[in-house]
Enzyme design. Structure first.
Site, PDB file in Angstrom:
ATOM      1  N   ARG A   1       0.874  -1.187   0.000  1.00  0.00           N
ATOM      2  CA  ARG A   1       0.000   0.000   0.000  1.00  0.00           C
ATOM      3  C   ARG A   1       0.902   1.226   0.000  1.00  0.00           C
ATOM      4  NH1 ARG A   1      -2.596   4.160   0.037  1.00  0.00           N
ATOM      5  NH2 ARG A   1      -4.769   4.398   0.680  1.00  0.00           N
TER       6      ARG A   1
ATOM      7  N   ARG B   1      -0.736  -5.202   4.820  1.00  0.00           N
ATOM      8  CA  ARG B   1      -0.051  -4.732   3.615  1.00  0.00           C
ATOM      9  C   ARG B   1       1.210  -3.955   3.992  1.00  0.00           C
ATOM     10  NH1 ARG B   1      -5.189  -1.780   0.889  1.00  0.00           N
ATOM     11  NH2 ARG B   1      -5.000  -0.731   2.904  1.00  0.00           N
TER      12      ARG B   1
ATOM     13  N   GLU C   1     -11.610   4.755  -5.315  1.00  0.00           N
ATOM     14  CA  GLU C   1     -11.857   3.318  -5.327  1.00  0.00           C
ATOM     15  C   GLU C   1     -12.207   2.820  -6.732  1.00  0.00           C
ATOM     16  OE1 GLU C   1     -11.491   1.151  -2.828  1.00  0.00           O
ATOM     17  OE2 GLU C   1     -10.760   2.802  -1.583  1.00  0.00           O
TER      18      GLU C   1
END
Length: 259
Positions: A72, A119, A80
């Site tokens: 990330r 992440r 999104e």
């Protein structure tokens, strides 16, 4: 037979030396590129990094490595494009796929290592290009700044880049629907705005006092947290809403930072 054996040994030694040189050259190349990155971004001088290859891009700010780890990007948030489709989300995802898929990348850490989803949190550089990809996304209008302490090295840089992208109507800022959606969900960021400067930055601010100074921020887990002046992360926190009193912040659904 002895000569044949000797020649076979010499060939094997030569191959081993060639492989050794190749590995050494690759290591030297990686080290040289990392040094070039640190020369351009001196704040990363002491930060650890790894080198890996991108297997697939999940969306504009998240991708998967060949080893299965997900990354990330620190400090940025693209619209999104997976479960929920936001304006300009597909464009941001397509851009990231075009730039990252199959590429060798250098992944630099900040203070934190992983987010709550496991992440890796990283500043990303594509091999051969010393411009940080996180920075490119904001500069070209594909992402908003999103500061989540303690990963704050480039928070102010990203805010300034977003302001320029807005002025130049780049990317999502050139699309009225996308710009309006981004402004509604993630108000323009500013470092410690107050009074008139808060209004100019578009950050909702209390009118109960002349200079509201309590910063409300929404982290990656969608938790609403407020920070008081003098707090550990106050200066690095990007305000999404400002308050005059703690009671006002709590009424709005924010909780005090646990720093």
């Amino acid at each position: 037979m002895a000569k044949r054996f000797l020649w076979s040994m010499l060939i094997l030694i030569g191959l081993a030396a060639a492989v050794g040189c190749s590995s050494s050259d690759s290591a030297n190349d990686a080290s040289s590129f990392a040094a070039a990155v640190r020369g351009k971004y001196p704040e990363l001088k002491e930060n650890a990094y790894t080198v890996d290859k991108v297997k697939r891009v999940v969306d504009g700010d998240t991708f998967e490595l060949e080893n299965g780890d997900k990354v990330r990007l620190i400090g940025v948030d693209t619209p999104e494009s997976t479960k929920e489709i936001e304006p300009f989300g597909k464009e941001a995802s397509a851009y990231a796929k075009e730039q990252l898929t199959g590429q060798t990348v250098y992944l630099f850490r900040d203070a934190g290592n992983k987010d709550t989803y496991g992440r890796l949190l990283r500043y990303v550089f594509i091999a051969g290009n010393t411009e940080m990809f996180n920075e490119t996304l904001v500069r070209e209008g594909y992402a908003n700044p999103m500061t989540v302490p303690p990963n704050v090295i480039y928070a102010k840089t990203f805010v300034a880049l977003e302001r320029t992208a807005r002025e130049q109507k780049k990317g999502l800022w050139g699309d009225p629907a996308a710009a309006n959606a981004a402004t509604a969900s993630k108000p323009p960021a500013s470092q410690a705005p107050s009074g008139d400067s808060a209004k100019q930055a578009g950050v909702p601010a209390s009118t109960a006092c002349a200079k509201p100074a309590i910063k409300g921020n929404i982290n990656s887990k969608k938790e609403k947290i407020y920070h008081l002046p003098g707090g550990r992360y106050y200066e690095q926190t990007v305000a999404e809403q400002l308050f005059c009193t703690e009671a006002e912040a709590k009424t709005a659904g924010f909780r005090k930072s646990a720093e």
